[in-house]
Motif scaffolding. Sequence first.
Motif, PDB file in Angstrom:
ATOM      1  N   LEU A 108      -1.508   7.315  12.068  1.00 55.28           N
ATOM      2  CA  LEU A 108      -0.672   6.135  11.881  1.00 55.28           C
ATOM      3  C   LEU A 108       0.446   6.141  12.909  1.00 55.28           C
ATOM      4  CD1 LEU A 108      -0.156   6.240   7.993  1.00 55.28           C
ATOM      5  CD2 LEU A 108      -1.757   4.797   9.236  1.00 55.28           C
ATOM      6  N   GLU A 109       0.737   4.996  13.475  1.00 55.93           N
ATOM      7  CA  GLU A 109       1.871   4.867  14.384  1.00 55.93           C
ATOM      8  C   GLU A 109       3.126   4.432  13.630  1.00 55.93           C
ATOM      9  OE1 GLU A 109       2.026   5.651  17.485  1.00 55.93           O
ATOM     10  OE2 GLU A 109      -0.104   5.947  17.990  1.00 55.93           O
ATOM     11  N   ARG A 110       2.919   3.673  12.555  1.00 54.79           N
ATOM     12  CA  ARG A 110       4.034   3.107  11.806  1.00 54.79           C
ATOM     13  C   ARG A 110       3.544   2.729  10.412  1.00 54.79           C
ATOM     14  NH1 ARG A 110       4.307  -2.917  14.569  1.00 54.79           N
ATOM     15  NH2 ARG A 110       2.056  -3.303  14.427  1.00 54.79           N
ATOM     16  N   ILE A 111       4.472   2.477   9.519  1.00 56.50           N
ATOM     17  CA  ILE A 111       4.111   2.141   8.142  1.00 56.50           C
ATOM     18  C   ILE A 111       3.282   0.864   8.083  1.00 56.50           C
ATOM     19  CG2 ILE A 111       5.082   1.382   5.936  1.00 56.50           C
ATOM     20  CD1 ILE A 111       7.323   3.417   6.345  1.00 56.50           C
ATOM     21  N   GLU A 112       3.523  -0.072   8.998  1.00 53.33           N
ATOM     22  CA  GLU A 112       2.757  -1.320   9.007  1.00 53.33           C
ATOM     23  C   GLU A 112       1.256  -1.062   9.153  1.00 53.33           C
ATOM     24  OE1 GLU A 112       6.876  -2.287   9.607  1.00 53.33           O
ATOM     25  OE2 GLU A 112       5.560  -0.824  10.611  1.00 53.33           O
ATOM     26  N   ASP A 113       0.877   0.038   9.814  1.00 51.73           N
ATOM     27  CA  ASP A 113      -0.542   0.361   9.937  1.00 51.73           C
ATOM     28  C   ASP A 113      -1.170   0.601   8.571  1.00 51.73           C
ATOM     29  OD1 ASP A 113      -0.239   0.227  12.674  1.00 51.73           O
ATOM     30  OD2 ASP A 113      -0.036   2.381  12.942  1.00 51.73           O
ATOM     31  N   LEU A 114      -0.384   1.144   7.662  1.00 52.58           N
ATOM     32  CA  LEU A 114      -0.854   1.350   6.297  1.00 52.58           C
ATOM     33  C   LEU A 114      -0.878   0.041   5.534  1.00 52.58           C
ATOM     34  CD1 LEU A 114      -1.553   3.657   4.179  1.00 52.58           C
ATOM     35  CD2 LEU A 114       0.824   3.392   3.429  1.00 52.58           C
ATOM     36  N   GLU A 115       0.196  -0.733   5.655  1.00 49.25           N
ATOM     37  CA  GLU A 115       0.291  -1.991   4.904  1.00 49.25           C
ATOM     38  C   GLU A 115      -0.752  -3.008   5.349  1.00 49.25           C
ATOM     39  OE1 GLU A 115       1.804  -2.144   2.324  1.00 49.25           O
ATOM     40  OE2 GLU A 115       3.684  -1.035   2.365  1.00 49.25           O
ATOM     41  N   ASN A 116      -1.237  -2.895   6.567  1.00 51.90           N
ATOM     42  CA  ASN A 116      -2.210  -3.856   7.080  1.00 51.90           C
ATOM     43  C   ASN A 116      -3.664  -3.471   6.816  1.00 51.90           C
ATOM     44  OD1 ASN A 116      -0.194  -5.522   8.103  1.00 51.90           O
ATOM     45  ND2 ASN A 116      -0.137  -4.462  10.073  1.00 51.90           N
ATOM     46  N   VAL A 117      -3.881  -2.381   6.108  1.00 48.47           N
ATOM     47  CA  VAL A 117      -5.231  -1.920   5.810  1.00 48.47           C
ATOM     48  C   VAL A 117      -5.991  -2.968   5.000  1.00 48.47           C
ATOM     49  CG1 VAL A 117      -6.443  -0.340   4.252  1.00 48.47           C
ATOM     50  CG2 VAL A 117      -4.896   0.571   5.976  1.00 48.47           C
ATOM     51  N   LEU A 154      -7.290  -3.738 -11.130  1.00 48.49           N
ATOM     52  CA  LEU A 154      -6.448  -2.540 -11.085  1.00 48.49           C
ATOM     53  C   LEU A 154      -6.654  -1.777  -9.791  1.00 48.49           C
ATOM     54  CD1 LEU A 154      -4.734  -0.183 -12.259  1.00 48.49           C
ATOM     55  CD2 LEU A 154      -6.849   0.641 -13.341  1.00 48.49           C
ATOM     56  N   PHE A 155      -7.896  -1.504  -9.441  1.00 44.91           N
ATOM     57  CA  PHE A 155      -8.172  -0.690  -8.254  1.00 44.91           C
ATOM     58  C   PHE A 155      -7.697  -1.381  -6.977  1.00 44.91           C
ATOM     59  CE2 PHE A 155     -12.052   1.601 -10.352  1.00 44.91           C
ATOM     60  CZ  PHE A 155     -11.182   2.232 -11.227  1.00 44.91           C
ATOM     61  N   ALA A 156      -7.851  -2.696  -6.912  1.00 46.60           N
ATOM     62  CA  ALA A 156      -7.485  -3.422  -5.692  1.00 46.60           C
ATOM     63  C   ALA A 156      -5.988  -3.402  -5.427  1.00 46.60           C
ATOM     64  CB  ALA A 156      -7.985  -4.866  -5.779  1.00 46.60           C
ATOM     65  N   ARG A 157      -5.180  -3.224  -6.461  1.00 47.36           N
ATOM     66  CA  ARG A 157      -3.729  -3.208  -6.259  1.00 47.36           C
ATOM     67  C   ARG A 157      -3.148  -1.789  -6.163  1.00 47.36           C
ATOM     68  NH1 ARG A 157      -1.353  -2.134 -11.256  1.00 47.36           N
ATOM     69  NH2 ARG A 157      -2.508  -2.776 -13.123  1.00 47.36           N
ATOM     70  N   MET A 158      -3.990  -0.795  -6.181  1.00 51.88           N
ATOM     71  CA  MET A 158      -3.484   0.573  -6.112  1.00 51.88           C
ATOM     72  C   MET A 158      -2.874   0.872  -4.746  1.00 51.88           C
ATOM     73  SD  MET A 158      -6.366   2.862  -8.079  1.00 51.88           S
ATOM     74  CE  MET A 158      -6.309   3.052  -9.864  1.00 51.88           C
ATOM     75  N   PRO A 159      -1.726   1.565  -4.705  1.00 53.60           N
ATOM     76  CA  PRO A 159      -1.179   2.011  -3.419  1.00 53.60           C
ATOM     77  C   PRO A 159      -2.076   3.078  -2.803  1.00 53.60           C
ATOM     78  CG  PRO A 159       0.435   2.191  -5.220  1.00 53.60           C
ATOM     79  CD  PRO A 159      -0.895   1.955  -5.848  1.00 53.60           C
ATOM     80  N   LEU A 160      -1.885   3.313  -1.528  1.00 51.35           N
ATOM     81  CA  LEU A 160      -2.616   4.368  -0.821  1.00 51.35           C
ATOM     82  C   LEU A 160      -1.779   5.625  -0.632  1.00 51.35           C
ATOM     83  CD1 LEU A 160      -4.303   2.159   1.925  1.00 51.35           C
ATOM     84  CD2 LEU A 160      -5.439   3.228  -0.038  1.00 51.35           C
ATOM     85  N   VAL A 161      -0.491   5.441  -0.523  1.00 50.30           N
ATOM     86  CA  VAL A 161       0.433   6.561  -0.268  1.00 50.30           C
ATOM     87  C   VAL A 161       1.677   6.340  -1.116  1.00 50.30           C
ATOM     88  CG1 VAL A 161       1.857   7.733   1.471  1.00 50.30           C
ATOM     89  CG2 VAL A 161      -0.413   6.876   2.099  1.00 50.30           C
ATOM     90  N   ALA A 162       2.231   7.425  -1.638  1.00 49.55           N
ATOM     91  CA  ALA A 162       3.529   7.381  -2.327  1.00 49.55           C
ATOM     92  C   ALA A 162       4.494   8.302  -1.588  1.00 49.55           C
ATOM     93  CB  ALA A 162       3.386   7.826  -3.780  1.00 49.55           C
ATOM     94  N   VAL A 163       5.728   7.875  -1.449  1.00 46.69           N
ATOM     95  CA  VAL A 163       6.723   8.679  -0.741  1.00 46.69           C
ATOM     96  C   VAL A 163       8.017   8.693  -1.542  1.00 46.69           C
ATOM     97  CG1 VAL A 163       7.446   6.703   0.683  1.00 46.69           C
ATOM     98  CG2 VAL A 163       7.915   9.035   1.451  1.00 46.69           C
ATOM     99  N   ALA A 164       8.630   9.868  -1.606  1.00 47.37           N
ATOM    100  CA  ALA A 164       9.912  10.026  -2.289  1.00 47.37           C
ATOM    101  C   ALA A 164      11.005  10.299  -1.264  1.00 47.37           C
ATOM    102  CB  ALA A 164       9.836  11.178  -3.291  1.00 47.37           C
ATOM    103  N   ARG A 201       0.818  -1.212   0.000  1.00 50.25           N
ATOM    104  CA  ARG A 201       0.000   0.000   0.000  1.00 50.25           C
ATOM    105  C   ARG A 201       0.853   1.264   0.000  1.00 50.25           C
ATOM    106  NH1 ARG A 201      -4.182  -1.873  -2.356  1.00 50.25           N
ATOM    107  NH2 ARG A 201      -4.954  -3.750  -1.366  1.00 50.25           N
ATOM    108  N   LEU A 202       2.161   1.094   0.114  1.00 47.71           N
ATOM    109  CA  LEU A 202       3.081   2.221   0.062  1.00 47.71           C
ATOM    110  C   LEU A 202       3.908   2.115  -1.215  1.00 47.71           C
ATOM    111  CD1 LEU A 202       4.366   4.737   1.355  1.00 47.71           C
ATOM    112  CD2 LEU A 202       5.998   3.195   2.479  1.00 47.71           C
TER     113      LEU A 202
END
Length: 273
Positions: free
Chosen positions: A159-168, A134-144, A4-5
């Motif tokens: 969010l406390e940590r990136i895992e909170d995003l990945e576990n959505v 396509l929609f189901a595999r879209m990331p939620l956040v992009a970071v550079a 998701r990232l």
Amino acid sequence: MTPRLLRLPASGRLLVATDIQGNLRDFLRMLELFEASPERSVLVFTGDLVHGPDEHTEQDWPDFLGTPYRDESPEVVRAFLEAEARYPGRVYCLMGNHEHAHVGGPRTAKFHDDEAQVLEERMGPGPTGAMRTLFARMPLVAVAPNGVVLLHAAPAAHLERIEDLENVQLDGYTQSGIDDFFHASVLGPILWSRMARPEQARAFLSVFGGRIAIYGHDVVREGYERVGAEQLCVSTSFALFDQDKTYVELDLARVYPDVQSLREGVELKKLYT
């Protein structure tokens, strides 16, 4: 598990567009600008590729919807898939609330009672399946690495940590009201928040080592709005007149300390000139 990232490269150009909502002309214009940019450029749409005005709106077009257009969401989805295949690793779209409506989210109702159902009936079973994939595999956040963070809506999610995003989890919200969904999950604010307090934005960005957040979702009639030092809300297409539509172009090797450092005509560019 689908990541998701999305991690963007540390060099090259980054083009950012928001909220196409079925406007094929604006999508193709953004693709044209990307294709005219240097070879190492990356193009990211921040969600809401689909769901434009219905045919009845065209007959009595209101000013608040900007320059008139016809909803061509199926064509936008096809054009995105073609561009993604033609430029692997260089063309992306983050999930917006309108995409989420097709893969487990609350049903959006801007122009129809159930926009997801209307679009899927219009597309038919085969194309609908490809679109949902396509929609189901879209990331939620992009970071550079330079500290730029992209997402669909304002950076208000806790969010406390990136895992909170990945576990959505995406599914299970079809019958939820938007208010309930917004407050019940990390996902709700990422896709629906129209504002974030400075302290919320800083906390969100800190999880990703970010300095500034760029997003859409809300409509900014002038094309963009700086919110404090950390937030830039951009309107590239939906509900704007052509002369105000704005996209962002950044140097991924450059650090932008705050949104005030983003300049009109340099980083903040008009879609049509």
